[in-house]
Design a protein around this motif. Structure first.
Motif, short mmCIF file in Angstrom:
data_model
loop_
_atom_site.label_atom_id
_atom_site.label_comp_id
_atom_site.label_asym_id
_atom_site.label_seq_id
_atom_site.Cartn_x
_atom_site.Cartn_y
_atom_site.Cartn_z
N LEU A 1 0.83 -1.20 0.00
CA LEU A 1 0.00 0.00 0.00
C LEU A 1 0.87 1.25 0.00
CD1 LEU A 1 -2.71 1.49 0.28
CD2 LEU A 1 -2.51 1.20 2.76
N ALA A 2 1.86 1.28 0.87
CA ALA A 2 2.72 2.47 0.98
C ALA A 2 3.50 2.70 -0.31
CB ALA A 2 3.67 2.31 2.16
N VAL A 3 4.02 1.64 -0.88
CA VAL A 3 4.81 1.76 -2.12
C VAL A 3 3.94 2.27 -3.26
CG1 VAL A 3 5.93 0.38 -3.91
CG2 VAL A 3 6.63 0.14 -1.52
N ALA A 4 2.70 1.77 -3.35
CA ALA A 4 1.81 2.21 -4.42
C ALA A 4 1.50 3.71 -4.29
CB ALA A 4 0.51 1.40 -4.38
N ILE A 5 1.19 4.15 -3.08
CA ILE A 5 0.86 5.57 -2.87
C ILE A 5 2.09 6.44 -3.09
CG2 ILE A 5 0.12 7.25 -1.15
CD1 ILE A 5 -1.65 5.08 0.05
N ALA A 6 3.24 6.01 -2.59
CA ALA A 6 4.47 6.80 -2.78
C ALA A 6 4.85 6.89 -4.25
CB ALA A 6 5.61 6.19 -1.98
N THR A 7 4.65 5.81 -5.00
CA THR A 7 4.94 5.84 -6.43
C THR A 7 4.03 6.83 -7.15
OG1 THR A 7 5.64 3.52 -6.38
CG2 THR A 7 5.09 4.45 -8.52
N ALA A 8 2.74 6.79 -6.82
CA ALA A 8 1.79 7.72 -7.44
C ALA A 8 2.14 9.16 -7.09
CB ALA A 8 0.37 7.39 -7.00
N THR A 9 2.51 9.40 -5.85
CA THR A 9 2.91 10.75 -5.43
C THR A 9 4.13 11.23 -6.20
OG1 THR A 9 2.05 10.33 -3.19
CG2 THR A 9 3.61 12.16 -3.45
N SER A 10 5.11 10.37 -6.33
CA SER A 10 6.33 10.73 -7.03
C SER A 10 6.07 11.00 -8.50
CB SER A 10 7.36 9.59 -6.88
OG SER A 10 8.54 9.88 -7.59
N ARG A 11 5.27 10.15 -9.14
CA ARG A 11 4.98 10.34 -10.56
C ARG A 11 4.19 11.62 -10.81
NH1 ARG A 11 5.47 6.16 -14.21
NH2 ARG A 11 3.77 7.06 -15.42
N ALA A 12 3.32 11.97 -9.87
CA ALA A 12 2.52 13.18 -10.05
C ALA A 12 3.34 14.45 -9.92
CB ALA A 12 1.38 13.19 -9.03
N LEU A 13 4.42 14.39 -9.14
CA LEU A 13 5.18 15.61 -8.83
C LEU A 13 6.52 15.70 -9.52
CD1 LEU A 13 4.47 15.78 -4.98
CD2 LEU A 13 3.30 17.02 -6.82
N SER A 14 6.99 14.62 -10.15
CA SER A 14 8.34 14.62 -10.71
C SER A 14 8.42 13.69 -11.90
CB SER A 14 9.35 14.19 -9.63
OG SER A 14 10.64 14.05 -10.17
N TYR A 15 9.27 14.04 -12.85
CA TYR A 15 9.45 13.19 -14.03
C TYR A 15 10.59 12.20 -13.82
CZ TYR A 15 10.53 11.69 -18.79
OH TYR A 15 10.79 10.94 -19.90
N GLY A 16 11.80 12.70 -13.63
CA GLY A 16 12.96 11.83 -13.48
C GLY A 16 13.04 11.21 -12.09
N THR A 17 13.82 10.15 -11.99
CA THR A 17 14.07 9.50 -10.71
C THR A 17 15.44 9.91 -10.20
OG1 THR A 17 15.16 7.52 -11.59
CG2 THR A 17 12.76 7.54 -11.61
N ILE A 18 15.80 9.40 -9.03
CA ILE A 18 17.11 9.74 -8.48
C ILE A 18 18.23 9.17 -9.36
CG2 ILE A 18 17.43 7.71 -6.99
CD1 ILE A 18 18.38 9.75 -4.81
N TYR A 19 17.90 8.16 -10.17
CA TYR A 19 18.87 7.59 -11.10
C TYR A 19 18.83 8.30 -12.45
CZ TYR A 19 19.14 3.74 -7.73
OH TYR A 19 19.31 2.98 -6.59
N THR A 20 17.63 8.47 -13.03
CA THR A 20 17.56 9.01 -14.38
C THR A 20 17.77 10.52 -14.44
OG1 THR A 20 15.14 9.27 -14.23
CG2 THR A 20 15.98 7.17 -15.06
N THR A 21 17.55 11.22 -13.32
CA THR A 21 17.77 12.67 -13.34
C THR A 21 19.22 13.00 -13.66
OG1 THR A 21 15.98 13.07 -11.77
CG2 THR A 21 17.65 14.78 -11.95
N LYS A 22 20.15 12.19 -13.20
CA LYS A 22 21.56 12.43 -13.52
C LYS A 22 21.78 12.37 -15.02
CE LYS A 22 26.22 10.88 -12.26
NZ LYS A 22 27.01 9.96 -11.41
N LEU A 23 21.08 11.47 -15.69
CA LEU A 23 21.21 11.36 -17.14
C LEU A 23 20.44 12.47 -17.85
CD1 LEU A 23 20.70 7.50 -17.38
CD2 LEU A 23 22.84 8.76 -17.19
N LEU A 24 19.29 12.85 -17.32
CA LEU A 24 18.53 13.94 -17.91
C LEU A 24 19.33 15.24 -17.91
CD1 LEU A 24 15.01 13.30 -16.32
CD2 LEU A 24 15.58 13.14 -18.74
#
Length: 670
Positions: free
Chosen positions: A426-449
């Motif tokens: 439950l927590a992972v699903a909600i945190a994923t949705a929150t992250s996707r709604a507020l940010s595009y890149g991840t802590i890994y892909t932002t370095k590449l972006l």
């Protein structure tokens, strides 16, 4: 004698080439190399962990350090507390030049370099990266760097796998799978978590789910863990959690949901802090020698360690003490904030290490603080604070990395408590949705972006994944209501209608494409029935929303692939309606497609399309000119020989199938 030796050499070369070809081309060969990669990754994880212990002992006199607070080095007692400032500088003086001279991609947290190698470089990684990364990261962590060891071990395992693949000249498609095997095996061995290793390799590194990839990475993770267990033990990696921590009451899921949102925001804060700190150090350092940056920056890191010595190294012992209840509420919050700052500083000054362990640390300490607050507000009904620590560990990492499968598996496997699966999910699903709604890149892909590389965009097939017919159609300015019936005359045209400005060459029932249908189904319909295109019907079947052609599909895909952030399908609308099934294509009732040929005496010849008066309710959808299909541009001037396709209301009582006639170039003529 020389002839015999030469013949033996040729036979050996032929055998080697044949073996390499078998490994390179057969599925069994891929599996064999995956087993070898798994064994190598498992041994690499063991060696790397003990390498960290060695450098930590060399600097402090202890295999793990920091949990004792203000305790100086037993090897350098004369330094006293100044040790915390001096030792990061000494470490930076060693690993800074090492990285700069031999493998600059070993700087940072390692995983983005592996991801871009898989996405853009066919999985090829320079062999020396594994050695340089192991030494630099072990030195960085051993001398106080507040980073994790999973990023380096992923890069080490991936480099080993890539080296094996390059040795036998593996094709790119299989090389990428091998690199995922190396990453997955490394994670499985270092955390005694084979399922986590599989998901990490496929979800984060390979970013592509297939049976062959899953099975191959599974083999590698299994072997890697089996190799590491006799040396590192088979107990769950995260020790010290209270046994049997469960939700006391179903209403506690509401607390888990609230925590998930907060953890999602914390994960984004962590990601933002990492790159903000890197920007600050880049601006301050400017064009000075990069090899010296870790040493000079080590002073700043040392001051953080002097203020909060618990930030020294990876920090697992401190995390264990936190979830065991040894720290008060305010200090838990200090530890969470301190880890974000210390990890960001370590990476910003050019250190080498991972972000997975720090995200777990931040999640555990902040989640423990949330549990303490919940206990004070709701009493024993809130459950044990350690439960919320476990939940937040997965939620913070998945918010930062956006890897929900890896997050769930890692928390459950590393704690060894499978009763936590539901609240963690439950927590992972909600945190994923929150992250996707507020940010595009991840802590890994932002370095590449930030380097101009978007690996989500790099694979063109990803542009197809979420598209629906509504995303690739040419929308009508005003949706066309599907008529329920009309009176008609002998010519099959509704009574009182405006005369057609040309000869009617064809009329027929267009096939339905619903707005919510997948792009795959839409393309099937276009291929079978849509020479001039197809109407796109709303989910309720009441309105024709637009017209779809091969050209409109290509235009949308080109825009989708070229944009920095892919669009998301809106075909189902705000209510989230599911598209109607369209496995059996059906004609659109109430409408007809009319094909009109513009002759030399037509009143439409020489006039722009916008000025033509068409029958009521009709919409021009395509124009065929010199066997080339064109969009109905309102400013297009019609010429003799043009064929205009109209979507028009069908006369009431008209036949459901088009009239039969001569077939010419894909068009029926009456």
């Amino acid at each position: 004698m020389s002839a015999d030796a030469s013949a033996a050499g040729r036979r050996a070369a032929e055998l080697a080439n044949g073996t390499a070809a078998w490994l390179r081309e057969s599925r069994a060969g891929l599996f064999v190399i995956a087993l070898v990669v798994g064994a190598g990754s498992g041994l690499g994880a063991v060696v790397f962990r003990y390498l960290i212990y060695f450098f930590t002992w060399l600097a402090t006199g202890h295999a793990q350090f920091g949990q004792a607070g203000y305790a100086g080095s037993s090897h350098l007692p004369s330094l006293g507390l100044a040790f915390f400032v001096v030792i990061p500088v000494i470490g930076g003086l060693v690993y800074g030049p090492l990285i700069y001279r031999y493998a600059r991609e070993a700087r940072g947290h390692g995983v983005p370099e592996v991801m871009v190698a898989v996405a853009d470089n066919g999985g090829r990684i320079r062999p020396q990266v594994s050695v340089v990364k192991a030494l630099a990261s072990a030195l960085c962590i051993g001398t106080g760097g507040s980073v994790g060891r999973e990023g380096p071990i992923v890069q080490i395992g991936s480099a080993l796998a890539s080296g094996f693949g390059q040795l036998v000249k593996m094709p790119g498609s299989r090389m990428r799978i091998l690199v995922a095997c190396g990453a997955g095996g490394a994670i499985a061995a270092t955390f005694n978590a084979p399922i986590t290793g599989v998901f990490f390799g496929v979800e984060i590194i390979l970013r592509e789910f297939s049976i062959e990839a899953m099975f191959t990475v599974m083999l590698s993770a299994m072997v890697a863990d089996a190799v590491a267990i006799p040396i590192l033990g088979d107990k769950p990696f995260l020790q010290g959690f209270p046994a049997g921590i469960t939700l006391v009451h179903p209403a506690d899921y509401l607390l888990v949901a609230v925590l998930a949102v907060l953890a999602g925001l914390t994960g984004l804060l962590f990601k933002g802090a990492v790159y903000t700190m890197e920007d600050l150090w880049d601006a301050a350092w400017k064009n000075r020698p990069e090899w010296a940056r870790p040493a000079i920056g080590g002073i700043a890191l040392g001051l953080i360690l002097l203020a909060l010595p618990q930030m020294y190294g990876v920090g697992y012992p401190v995390m264990y003490k936190a979830v065991a209840g040894h720290y008060v509420l305010w200090f838990l919050l200090v530890l969470a904030a301190g880890k974000i700052i210390a990890c960001s500083t370590t990476l910003g000054i050019g250190g080498s290490g991972g972000v997975f362990a720090p995200s777990l640390f931040v999640g555990a300490t902040s989640g423990m603080a949330f549990g303490e607050v919940a206990g004070r507000l709701f009493g024993p009904a809130a459950g044990q604070p350690a439960l919320y620590a476990v939940v937040a560990m997965g939620a913070v990492f998945t918010s930062a990395a956006r890897a929900p499968l890896t997050s769930v598996a890692s928390v459950v496997e590393m704690t060894g408590d499978f009763t936590l699966t539901l609240p963690v999910m439950l927590a992972v699903a909600i945190a994923t949705a929150t992250s996707r709604a507020l940010s595009y890149g991840t802590i890994y892909t932002t370095k590449l972006l930030r380097r101009g590389t978007d690996i989500d965009r790099a694979a063109p097939w990803r542009a197809f994944a979420d598209l629906r017919a509504a995303d690739v159609m040419r929308p009508f300015p005003v949706p066309m209501a599907v008529p329920e019936g009309h009176h008609h005359d002998t010519d099959g045209i509704p009574a009182g209608a405006v005369p057609l400005p040309g000869r009617l060459m064809y009329q027929g029932d267009p096939q339905i494409v619903y707005a919510g249908e997948s792009l795959t189904q839409t393309l099937r319909q276009l291929k079978a029935h849509g020479r001039d295109g197809l109407p796109v019907l709303s989910a309720d079947g009441r309105n024709v929303q637009g017209w779809i052609t091969n050209h409109s599909v290509l235009q949308t895909l080109a825009a989708q692939i070229g944009s920095p952030q892919p669009r998301h399908s809106t075909a189902n609308g705000p209510a989230g309606r599911q598209p109607r099934p369209a496995e059996q294509p059906a004609p659109l009732q109430g409408c007809r497609v009319l094909e009109i040929c513009i002759g030399p005496d037509s009143p439409a010849a020489g006039r722009p399309l916008r000025s033509i008066r068409w029958p009521p309710g009709s919409i021009p959808v395509a124009i065929l000119r010199h066997r080339s299909l064109q969009e109905p541009d309102p400013d297009l001037t019609l010429a003799e020989g043009d064929r205009v396709s109209l979507l028009a209301p069908a006369p009431a009582g008209s036949p459901s199938s088009p009239p039969q006639g001569e077939h010419d170039g894909g068009y029926r003529r009456t």
